[in-house]
Design a protein around this motif. Structure first.
Motif, PDB file in Angstrom:
ATOM      1  N   LEU A 195      77.120 -43.746 -41.435  1.00  0.00           N
ATOM      2  CA  LEU A 195      77.203 -42.315 -41.675  1.00  0.00           C
ATOM      3  C   LEU A 195      75.846 -41.639 -41.811  1.00  0.00           C
ATOM      4  O   LEU A 195      75.757 -40.414 -41.768  1.00  0.00           O
ATOM      5  CB  LEU A 195      78.025 -42.049 -42.947  1.00  0.00           C
ATOM      6  CG  LEU A 195      79.495 -42.488 -42.897  1.00  0.00           C
ATOM      7  CD1 LEU A 195      80.160 -42.209 -44.228  1.00  0.00           C
ATOM      8  CD2 LEU A 195      80.236 -41.758 -41.773  1.00  0.00           C
ATOM      9  N   ASP A 196      74.773 -42.425 -41.980  1.00  0.00           N
ATOM     10  CA  ASP A 196      73.450 -41.801 -42.123  1.00  0.00           C
ATOM     11  C   ASP A 196      73.031 -41.024 -40.876  1.00  0.00           C
ATOM     12  O   ASP A 196      72.515 -39.894 -40.994  1.00  0.00           O
ATOM     13  CB  ASP A 196      72.417 -42.879 -42.458  1.00  0.00           C
ATOM     14  CG  ASP A 196      72.611 -43.450 -43.858  1.00  0.00           C
ATOM     15  OD1 ASP A 196      73.220 -42.736 -44.688  1.00  0.00           O
ATOM     16  OD2 ASP A 196      72.170 -44.582 -44.105  1.00  0.00           O
ATOM     17  N   LYS A 199      74.871 -37.683 -40.937  1.00  0.00           N
ATOM     18  CA  LYS A 199      74.289 -36.700 -41.855  1.00  0.00           C
ATOM     19  C   LYS A 199      73.030 -36.077 -41.275  1.00  0.00           C
ATOM     20  O   LYS A 199      72.768 -34.887 -41.467  1.00  0.00           O
ATOM     21  CB  LYS A 199      73.987 -37.369 -43.189  1.00  0.00           C
ATOM     22  CG  LYS A 199      75.211 -37.838 -43.956  1.00  0.00           C
ATOM     23  CD  LYS A 199      74.798 -38.458 -45.284  1.00  0.00           C
ATOM     24  CE  LYS A 199      75.991 -38.941 -46.063  1.00  0.00           C
ATOM     25  NZ  LYS A 199      75.597 -39.569 -47.347  1.00  0.00           N
ATOM     26  N   THR A 200      72.261 -36.874 -40.562  1.00  0.00           N
ATOM     27  CA  THR A 200      71.044 -36.350 -39.936  1.00  0.00           C
ATOM     28  C   THR A 200      71.379 -35.321 -38.857  1.00  0.00           C
ATOM     29  O   THR A 200      70.615 -34.365 -38.631  1.00  0.00           O
ATOM     30  CB  THR A 200      70.222 -37.505 -39.341  1.00  0.00           C
ATOM     31  OG1 THR A 200      69.957 -38.476 -40.345  1.00  0.00           O
ATOM     32  CG2 THR A 200      68.921 -36.997 -38.766  1.00  0.00           C
ATOM     33  N   LEU A 202      73.996 -33.291 -38.891  1.00  0.00           N
ATOM     34  CA  LEU A 202      74.762 -32.145 -39.409  1.00  0.00           C
ATOM     35  C   LEU A 202      74.049 -30.803 -39.199  1.00  0.00           C
ATOM     36  O   LEU A 202      74.697 -29.801 -38.858  1.00  0.00           O
ATOM     37  CB  LEU A 202      75.080 -32.352 -40.886  1.00  0.00           C
ATOM     38  CG  LEU A 202      76.200 -33.348 -41.210  1.00  0.00           C
ATOM     39  CD1 LEU A 202      76.388 -33.457 -42.720  1.00  0.00           C
ATOM     40  CD2 LEU A 202      77.493 -32.934 -40.532  1.00  0.00           C
ATOM     41  N   ILE A 252      75.915 -27.916 -45.402  1.00  0.00           N
ATOM     42  CA  ILE A 252      75.491 -29.280 -45.101  1.00  0.00           C
ATOM     43  C   ILE A 252      75.605 -30.154 -46.344  1.00  0.00           C
ATOM     44  O   ILE A 252      76.020 -31.328 -46.275  1.00  0.00           O
ATOM     45  CB  ILE A 252      74.053 -29.267 -44.550  1.00  0.00           C
ATOM     46  CG1 ILE A 252      74.017 -28.597 -43.169  1.00  0.00           C
ATOM     47  CG2 ILE A 252      73.483 -30.684 -44.466  1.00  0.00           C
ATOM     48  CD1 ILE A 252      72.617 -28.390 -42.638  1.00  0.00           C
ATOM     49  N   ARG A 253      75.260 -29.603 -47.509  1.00  0.00           N
ATOM     50  CA  ARG A 253      75.347 -30.376 -48.746  1.00  0.00           C
ATOM     51  C   ARG A 253      76.804 -30.737 -49.049  1.00  0.00           C
ATOM     52  O   ARG A 253      77.102 -31.884 -49.438  1.00  0.00           O
ATOM     53  CB  ARG A 253      74.760 -29.570 -49.896  1.00  0.00           C
ATOM     54  CG  ARG A 253      74.656 -30.350 -51.194  1.00  0.00           C
ATOM     55  CD  ARG A 253      74.086 -29.492 -52.309  1.00  0.00           C
ATOM     56  NE  ARG A 253      72.799 -28.927 -51.934  1.00  0.00           N
ATOM     57  CZ  ARG A 253      72.595 -27.639 -51.716  1.00  0.00           C
ATOM     58  NH1 ARG A 253      73.598 -26.789 -51.794  1.00  0.00           N
ATOM     59  NH2 ARG A 253      71.396 -27.198 -51.398  1.00  0.00           N
ATOM     60  N   GLY A 256      77.956 -33.398 -46.577  1.00  0.00           N
ATOM     61  CA  GLY A 256      77.338 -34.681 -46.879  1.00  0.00           C
ATOM     62  C   GLY A 256      78.025 -35.384 -48.036  1.00  0.00           C
ATOM     63  O   GLY A 256      78.259 -36.602 -47.992  1.00  0.00           O
ATOM     64  N   GLU A 257      78.376 -34.627 -49.102  1.00  0.00           N
ATOM     65  CA  GLU A 257      79.071 -35.237 -50.231  1.00  0.00           C
ATOM     66  C   GLU A 257      80.470 -35.689 -49.829  1.00  0.00           C
ATOM     67  O   GLU A 257      80.963 -36.702 -50.348  1.00  0.00           O
ATOM     68  CB  GLU A 257      79.131 -34.247 -51.388  1.00  0.00           C
ATOM     69  CG  GLU A 257      77.770 -33.916 -51.994  1.00  0.00           C
ATOM     70  CD  GLU A 257      77.876 -32.996 -53.185  1.00  0.00           C
ATOM     71  OE1 GLU A 257      79.019 -32.745 -53.625  1.00  0.00           O
ATOM     72  OE2 GLU A 257      76.833 -32.538 -53.689  1.00  0.00           O
ATOM     73  N   SER A 258      81.110 -34.965 -48.936  1.00  0.00           N
ATOM     74  CA  SER A 258      82.430 -35.389 -48.471  1.00  0.00           C
ATOM     75  C   SER A 258      82.339 -36.655 -47.638  1.00  0.00           C
ATOM     76  O   SER A 258      83.217 -37.533 -47.719  1.00  0.00           O
ATOM     77  CB  SER A 258      83.080 -34.264 -47.647  1.00  0.00           C
ATOM     78  OG  SER A 258      83.257 -33.095 -48.424  1.00  0.00           O
ATOM     79  N   LEU A 259      81.299 -36.786 -46.836  1.00  0.00           N
ATOM     80  CA  LEU A 259      81.138 -37.997 -46.022  1.00  0.00           C
ATOM     81  C   LEU A 259      80.850 -39.216 -46.889  1.00  0.00           C
ATOM     82  O   LEU A 259      81.205 -40.343 -46.510  1.00  0.00           O
ATOM     83  CB  LEU A 259      80.014 -37.790 -45.006  1.00  0.00           C
ATOM     84  CG  LEU A 259      80.295 -36.797 -43.876  1.00  0.00           C
ATOM     85  CD1 LEU A 259      79.046 -36.595 -43.027  1.00  0.00           C
ATOM     86  CD2 LEU A 259      81.452 -37.277 -43.010  1.00  0.00           C
ATOM     87  N   ASP A 260      80.210 -39.020 -48.048  1.00  0.00           N
ATOM     88  CA  ASP A 260      79.923 -40.152 -48.928  1.00  0.00           C
ATOM     89  C   ASP A 260      81.195 -40.819 -49.425  1.00  0.00           C
ATOM     90  O   ASP A 260      81.192 -42.025 -49.719  1.00  0.00           O
ATOM     91  CB  ASP A 260      79.078 -39.685 -50.115  1.00  0.00           C
ATOM     92  CG  ASP A 260      77.660 -39.312 -49.706  1.00  0.00           C
ATOM     93  OD1 ASP A 260      77.203 -39.816 -48.645  1.00  0.00           O
ATOM     94  OD2 ASP A 260      77.020 -38.512 -50.403  1.00  0.00           O
TER      95      ASP A 260
END
Length: 449
Positions: A195-196, A199-200, A202, A252-253, A256-260
């Motif tokens: 997933l990194d 996120k980059t 996004l 984006i924030r 990103g928290e949802s993808l975690d």
């Protein structure tokens, strides 16, 4: 007719429903226009030029439309013709369109038009009755009359409608515009594991959507991120915002928290990303504070992050309600809508309320000098209070549209702000008007200051 059900007419609601039905009908043609012609004559106009071959012909297209409307519970009459005017009149007045869709080809269009009544020409109110009074009941009889005489006696609209129905004069069609979509997509050259890298990527996905929202003067209320894996599986991640939002950094924030917290199997990795904003609202500019302290925008961002971690219903806000009853006038609502939705216009006058309002009024034993006056002494929770000062009453009538509980009648309330000899302040009310609603009024304490 004892089973007859009546309801107030809602013209605006009818137009909204007809427009929604026109958007739904876009599956058969991209050019659809609602036609609010009046009660019993409302309809839809579709330009199916070039669309019939996709459904196997004109007849097959009309049959598919008939089945689609029947599934929605509508009884419709369909007619296809070379002109809008002829199709409009045939669908409503041709007897052959009552039980099945009617297809009129150019060779038989003139005969079909001649057999239609004058009401099928979409004439102004009163013109059809004047024509019938002269014995001109069919469109074919009008076509035999001199155009100058018809225009001189009935106005220019009559020959214009005849020309439009015959195709000798063009008729513009104003179709509804499709709802604007705010979306962006990103495809990778090869499947991306982990997933990194997502996120980059996004910012390259969120930026175009925010630009689209800015150009339209809108803000996102809900965004959906779709991740398409190499195994063909698509996983959706949805986020909501407490207010209309188009701050790319904040979105984006949240994503990103949802993808975690995302746990899914994408095979060899993710091949494509799709971001859409299915729900938007008008964006109102927020004034920044001059002292640099966090403002309204920071508060909405905090609510969004808390909702993301605690759930959609985990964050609530105080909200007003449209009620004069103190225990109903306020409450808690979920923070999933804009705050301005819960702004109420009643009560419109500033009212004095205690600092602490009890969830439920508690009964007290009170003694008053006069039936309609404030009490002099009352006992609450086994403590006796002697009243030194009283202010009131503030009378609140019962909300008659609410059903009574347990068969008890709805009673008016007279509220008093009282102060005891010890300096304590209470908010009391008497339930029931003495001599009119009850002979033995009861007292309750509803708040403490």
């Amino acid at each position: 007719m004892p089973a007859l059900v009546t309801a107030p007419a809602d013209d605006r609601g009818d137009i909204r429903a007809l427009t929604a039905l026109a958007r739904w009908s876009g599956r058969w043609s991209p050019v659809v226009a609602p036609d609010p012609a009046g009660p019993g004559l409302d309809g839809l106009i579709l330009d199916i030029t070039g669309c019939t071959r996709l459904f196997g012909g004109e007849t097959a297209l009309l049959d598919a439309m008939m089945e689609g409307f029947a599934e929605l519970g509508f009884s419709v009459r369909l007619a296809a013709a070379p002109t809008i005017g002829l199709a409009w009149g045939a669908a409503r007045f041709d007897p052959d369109s009552r039980n099945r869709p009617l297809c009129i080809d150019p060779d038989t269009a003139a005969d079909r038009l001649a057999a239609l009544p004058v009401e099928a020409l979409r004439l102004a109110e009163g013109v059809s009755s004047r024509l019938r009074a002269l014995g001109l009941t069919r469109a074919g009889l009008l076509l035999q009359q001199p155009r100058a005489a018809l225009a001189r006696r009935f106005g220019l609209d009559l020959p214009r409608r005849l020309d439009q129905a015959r195709g000798q004069e063009s008729e513009p069609l104003d179709p509804i515009r499709p709802a604007r979509a705010f979306r962006s997509s990103l495809r990778f050259a090869e499947p991306v594991p982990g997933l990194d890298p997502i996120k980059t990527a996004l910012p390259h996905l969120v930026g175009p959507v925010c630009d689209q929202l800015t150009n339209a003067g809108r803000g996102a209320r809900r965004l959906v991120l779709s991740l398409v894996g190499s195994n063909g599986r698509a996983v959706r991640v949805a986020i909501g915002t407490a207010a209309a939002e188009r701050d790319s950094g904040h979105i984006i924030r949240l994503l990103g928290e949802s993808l975690d917290r995302l746990e899914a199997d994408f095979g060899l990795g993710v091949e494509a990303l799709h971001l859409t904003a299915p729900s938007t609202a008008a964006f109102t500019a927020r004034q920044a504070r001059l002292d640099g302290t966090p403002g309204e925008e920071a508060t909405s961002h905090l609510v969004d992050r808390l909702r993301l971690r605690l759930g959609e219903t985990g964050v609530r806000r105080a909200a007003s309600r449209e009620s004069w009853s103190p225990e109903r006038a306020s409450g808690w609502r979920t923070a999933d809508h804009a705050q301005d939705i819960y702004v109420t216009t009643s009560p419109g006058l500033p009212l004095k309320r205690p600092l602490l309002l009890l969830d439920r009024p508690e009964p007290v034993e009170a003694l008053a000098e006069v039936p309609d006056g404030p009490p002099r002494v009352f006992v609450w929770r086994r403590v006796r209070h002697r009243i030194a000062h009283a202010e009131g009453p503030e009378r609140i009538a019962p909300e008659w549209w609410r059903p009574a509980r347990s068969g008890q009648p709805l009673l008016s309330r007279d509220y008093f702000h009282v102060e005891t000899a010890e300096g304590h302040r209470f908010w009391l009310y008497r339930a029931g008007l003495y001599g009119r609603e009850t002979d033995v009024p009861c007292w309750f304490v509803h708040g403490v200051s």
